[in-house]
Enzyme design. Sequence first.
Site, PDB file in Angstrom:
ATOM      1  CD  GLU A  63      -3.048  -0.579   0.068  1.00 14.59           C
ATOM      2  OE1 GLU A  63      -3.086  -0.279  -1.145  1.00 14.59           O
ATOM      3  OE2 GLU A  63      -3.579  -1.590   0.533  1.00 14.59           O
ATOM      4  CB  THR A  65       4.414   0.336  -2.640  1.00 16.06           C
ATOM      5  OG1 THR A  65       3.243  -0.406  -2.996  1.00 16.06           O
ATOM      6  CG2 THR A  65       4.809  -0.006  -1.218  1.00 16.06           C
ATOM      7  CG  ASP A  66       0.349   2.921  -6.510  1.00 16.72           C
ATOM      8  OD1 ASP A  66       0.561   3.751  -5.604  1.00 16.72           O
ATOM      9  OD2 ASP A  66      -0.767   2.792  -7.067  1.00 16.72           O
ATOM     10  CB  SER A  97     -24.456   5.587 -14.926  1.00 13.78           C
ATOM     11  OG  SER A  97     -24.541   4.724 -13.801  1.00 13.78           O
ATOM     12  N   GLY A 152     -17.644   3.824  -3.021  1.00 17.86           N
ATOM     13  CA  GLY A 152     -17.265   4.445  -1.750  1.00 17.86           C
ATOM     14  C   GLY A 152     -16.656   3.480  -0.757  1.00 17.86           C
ATOM     15  CD  GLU A 190      -8.827   7.615 -10.886  1.00 19.11           C
ATOM     16  OE1 GLU A 190      -8.778   8.499 -10.013  1.00 19.11           O
ATOM     17  OE2 GLU A 190      -9.521   6.596 -10.790  1.00 19.11           O
ATOM     18  CG  ASP A 202      -6.457   1.598  -7.495  1.00 17.68           C
ATOM     19  OD1 ASP A 202      -5.862   0.833  -6.712  1.00 17.68           O
ATOM     20  OD2 ASP A 202      -6.854   2.730  -7.174  1.00 17.68           O
ATOM     21  CE1 TYR A 254      -3.062   7.542  -2.829  1.00 13.13           C
ATOM     22  CE2 TYR A 254      -2.507   9.211  -4.461  1.00 13.13           C
ATOM     23  CZ  TYR A 254      -2.531   7.891  -4.062  1.00 13.13           C
ATOM     24  OH  TYR A 254      -2.031   6.920  -4.885  1.00 13.13           O
TER      25      TYR A 254
HETATM   26  C1  GLA Z   1      -5.391   4.312  -4.023  1.00 14.49           C
HETATM   27  C2  GLA Z   1      -4.662   4.743  -5.291  1.00 14.49           C
HETATM   28  C3  GLA Z   1      -3.584   3.723  -5.668  1.00 14.49           C
HETATM   29  C4  GLA Z   1      -2.659   3.433  -4.490  1.00 14.49           C
HETATM   30  C5  GLA Z   1      -3.481   3.135  -3.235  1.00 14.49           C
HETATM   31  C6  GLA Z   1      -2.612   2.995  -2.021  1.00 14.49           C
HETATM   32  O1  GLA Z   1      -6.113   3.146  -4.249  1.00 14.49           O
HETATM   33  O2  GLA Z   1      -5.585   4.866  -6.342  1.00 14.49           O
HETATM   34  O3  GLA Z   1      -2.860   4.187  -6.774  1.00 14.49           O
HETATM   35  O4  GLA Z   1      -1.760   4.471  -4.271  1.00 14.49           O
HETATM   36  O5  GLA Z   1      -4.444   4.142  -2.975  1.00 14.49           O
HETATM   37  O6  GLA Z   1      -1.813   1.864  -2.122  1.00 14.49           O
END
Ligand code: GLA
Length: 412
Positions: A63, A65-66, A97, A152, A190, A202, A254
């Site tokens: 988590e 880490t990306d 939708s 959510g 995004e 993701d 974030y």
């Molecule tokens: C969200 C972001 C991801 C990643 C996670 C934390 O899901 O969209 O890119 O940074 O948080 O691991």
Amino acid sequence: MSTDRDTATGSDRHTEHAPGPGTGTGTGTDQAAARSARAFGALYGVPPDGVWSAPGRVNVIGEHTDYNDGFALPMALPQTTRVAARRRDDGVLRLHSALDGGRVTELRVADLTPGAVTGWARYPAGTVWALAEAGHPVGGADLHIDSTVPTGAGLSSSAALECAVAVAYDDLYGLGLSRPALARIAQRAENGFAGVPCGIMDQMASLCCAEGAALHLDSRTLEHHQVPFDLAAHDLALLVLDTRVQHDLGDGAYAALRAGCERAAGLLGLPALRDLPADRLREALGALPAEAVPLVRHVVTENARVTEAAARLAAGDTPALGPLLTAGHASLRDDFRVSCAETDLAVDAALAAGALGARMTGGGFGGSVIALVPAALADPVAAAVTAAFTRAGHHRPSVLTAVPSRGAARLC
Ligand code: GLA
């Protein structure tokens, strides 16, 4: 997590989770595809060219880490977003939708600009914008969107929507892009269109996961390997406990964490924190300002946990994942500080009721917790977490069982 970001298909209701549409090969999926095609026909008066789907995900470990060019181990859920689509040659993009009343949003591809589209429509529109921005010859389409990915809940409903549109457009316009290239497009939607500075995990999970496996991902190179994740063979289950606490990843927290990590890498003279090996961690921490220490410690130890988790799974030692999950949660709680009272309580209550390991999953500040449990304890653990939430006066968590499922696909 994000109210807005995860309200990706227009629903602001929370989905009490019904079993998903299957792992992608059964009749449930065929029926869902037929329903999407019928709904498209009823709305637009012609059949779609096809129906595509992309799943939500849970991250098993790895988590935050990306965006540090590091490693992660997500798996796709059976819950998917479906897009029935028909190409148009007049440059018009129509979006609908099933979860957003009767409204059809009509846009012109040539006029798509960041900031001009709001709500869930940012994600499909942003994906088309990102394809065009990257120079791909794309035009309009009619889209009908439906989803079983809970919104959510930190299960990447926005990535599922972007990725379903990305694979649909790849086919509709014969682009022939690789899955990692489509993931970059979806991430660009995004970052550049919806204004959320997320990493790539993701989108890679939604596009590249395989049934029965977790995806060992290198976020720098986008190299990825399927690691067998056979829970049933070990009499195990992976519970997803949605705390129903939502947080907007676009609200600055974030981005601040991401900036803090990038600053720390700069101070260490490294391209990214991924480049700090575990055996140099202690020395590096001594050279950093106090505020950078816990961020760096989390990222470096978390990367090591991903490597260890992938090795344990590859060796068939699935139960050994448990302590790694719990250690990952402690690091997110104490060092990275992205957990909250509800996620901490869910982890503690699950462990006390017999889970082998538990941790928050996704960006944090709410969202979902995963718990690895002996299959026979799945119900008692879920009940224990629910009871603990009731005692603490929190919303009742919603619970689903995660089944490692395939990534995005054309359904018909
Ligand atoms: C969200 C972001 C991801 C990643 C996670 C934390 O899901 O969209 O890119 O940074 O948080 O691991």
